[in-house]
Design a protein around this motif. Structure first.
Motif, short mmCIF file in Angstrom:
data_model
loop_
_atom_site.label_atom_id
_atom_site.label_comp_id
_atom_site.label_asym_id
_atom_site.label_seq_id
_atom_site.Cartn_x
_atom_site.Cartn_y
_atom_site.Cartn_z
N ASP A 162 -0.57 -6.19 3.36
CA ASP A 162 -0.10 -4.95 4.04
C ASP A 162 -0.89 -4.03 4.83
O ASP A 162 -2.02 -3.85 4.18
N CYS A 163 -0.82 -3.75 5.93
CA CYS A 163 -1.55 -3.37 7.06
C CYS A 163 -1.21 -1.99 7.46
O CYS A 163 -0.24 -1.89 8.17
N ALA A 184 -8.57 -1.89 10.35
CA ALA A 184 -8.44 -3.15 10.92
C ALA A 184 -9.93 -4.00 10.97
O ALA A 184 -9.70 -4.98 11.30
N ILE A 217 -9.88 -7.32 9.63
CA ILE A 217 -9.12 -8.38 10.05
C ILE A 217 -9.68 -9.78 10.35
O ILE A 217 -9.53 -10.90 9.89
N PHE A 268 1.70 -10.88 7.00
CA PHE A 268 0.95 -9.65 7.40
C PHE A 268 2.19 -8.64 7.42
O PHE A 268 2.76 -8.93 8.58
N VAL A 281 2.93 -5.45 8.83
CA VAL A 281 2.01 -4.57 9.51
C VAL A 281 3.05 -3.20 9.88
O VAL A 281 4.19 -3.29 9.98
N TRP A 297 0.26 1.06 13.03
CA TRP A 297 -1.18 0.36 12.92
C TRP A 297 -1.15 -0.61 13.78
O TRP A 297 -2.15 -0.80 14.56
N ALA A 298 -0.19 -1.38 14.21
CA ALA A 298 -0.23 -2.29 15.17
C ALA A 298 -0.36 -1.72 16.67
O ALA A 298 -1.25 -2.16 17.45
N THR A 354 -3.52 -7.24 15.92
CA THR A 354 -2.05 -7.80 15.55
C THR A 354 -1.81 -9.16 16.58
O THR A 354 -1.26 -10.00 15.90
N LEU A 411 3.83 -12.30 11.24
CA LEU A 411 3.76 -10.81 11.19
C LEU A 411 5.22 -10.48 10.73
O LEU A 411 6.34 -11.02 11.19
N HIS A 461 6.73 -3.55 8.26
CA HIS A 461 6.23 -2.58 7.11
C HIS A 461 6.66 -1.08 7.56
O HIS A 461 5.97 -0.18 6.95
#
Length: 253
Positions: free
Chosen positions: A57-58, A62, A65, A81, A83, A87-88, A95, A105, A108
């Motif tokens: 979980d992102c 970062a 990564i 992931f 995301v 965040w992205a 990302t 990807l 989230h």
């Protein structure tokens, strides 16, 4: 005058209530009434191939990564992931790196809100906006969704499903985010992994990048094969047991 005893009246009303619970008449048709079906996300998957999924979980930083991706490449493992859209947008290069290196990807939510307290419109917006963000940055479309904090209710899962998403939880929580947890404690939790499990990790923690190589070794030493979530789950003809185990439709439970 006919005197009806209280006991007779009680029996009559009890019988009437039972009948109403069993059947409901609508437009001249008798329809069986059943309890609402509880919505359950996928926690793990029934499979005989030794497949498991490592997920991250992102939502925070970062910086780790690149190191996480380096270890995954070194161990020849593909992961998923989940995301957050926000965040992205803050970390577009990371990302893109995730997608370019063949990892999955997934959604989230856009802003990492507790989904169960949101309105239906807001739930849908959080899911759809995140997928839009992921696609704009990486060109990747996803049909996997994980609610922030693992917080969901029937409405959240129903809206996700209606919009083409599989809601994914986890069966093994590394607790890598927990203050004070030791690497040994994480290894002990991971050592319980078995076929069909979905493991939860987070990036931007004190331990995750440092322990990932050994985590993968533990999994492989048990004869298990890490694959992305989309390669683990069943996309059709499935049922989800009361404990969140996804199984083929019609399989004896």
């Amino acid at each position: 005058m006919i005197v009806i005893r209280r006991r007779t009246i009680a029996i009559f009303f009890v019988s009437l209530v039972l009948c109403l619970m069993m059947f409901l008449t609508v437009n001249g048709k008798i329809i069986e009434v059943s309890a609402p079906v509880r919505e359950i996300p996928i926690y793990s998957v029934e499979n005989s191939e030794g497949k498991v999924s490592i997920t991250f979980d992102c939502a925070w930083g970062a910086q780790d990564i690149p190191e996480i991706l380096r270890i995954l490449k070194e161990k020849n493992v593909k992961a998923t992931f989940f995301v957050v859209g926000e965040w992205a947008r803050r970390n577009p290069e990371e990302t893109k790196m995730i997608a370019e290196q063949g990892h999955e990807l997934a959604n989230h939510s856009e802003n990492h809100f507790k989904m169960s307290v949101l309105s239906k419109d807001k739930i849908k917006k959080e899911i759809m906006d995140c997928s839009k963000t992921i696609e704009e940055i990486s060109g990747v479309k996803t049909d996997l969704f994980r609610a922030p904090y693992g917080d969901y209710n029937d409405t959240v899962i129903s809206i996700a499903r209606q919009n083409g998403y599989f809601t994914i939880q986890w069966s093994i929580d590394s607790l890598d985010w927990k203050p004070g947890i030791t690497q040994e404690a994480i290894f002990e939790r991971v050592s319980k992994v078995s076929s069909g499990d979905i493991l939860l990790f987070h990036n931007d923690t004190s331990h995750t990048a440092k322990i990932l190589g050994k985590v993968i070794d533990i999994i492989k030493e048990k004869g298990l094969k890490p694959v992305p979530v989309s390669e683990l789950i069943l996309k059709d003809n499935f049922e989800i047991r009361h404990d969140g185990r996804q199984i083929p439709a019609g399989k004896k439970q």
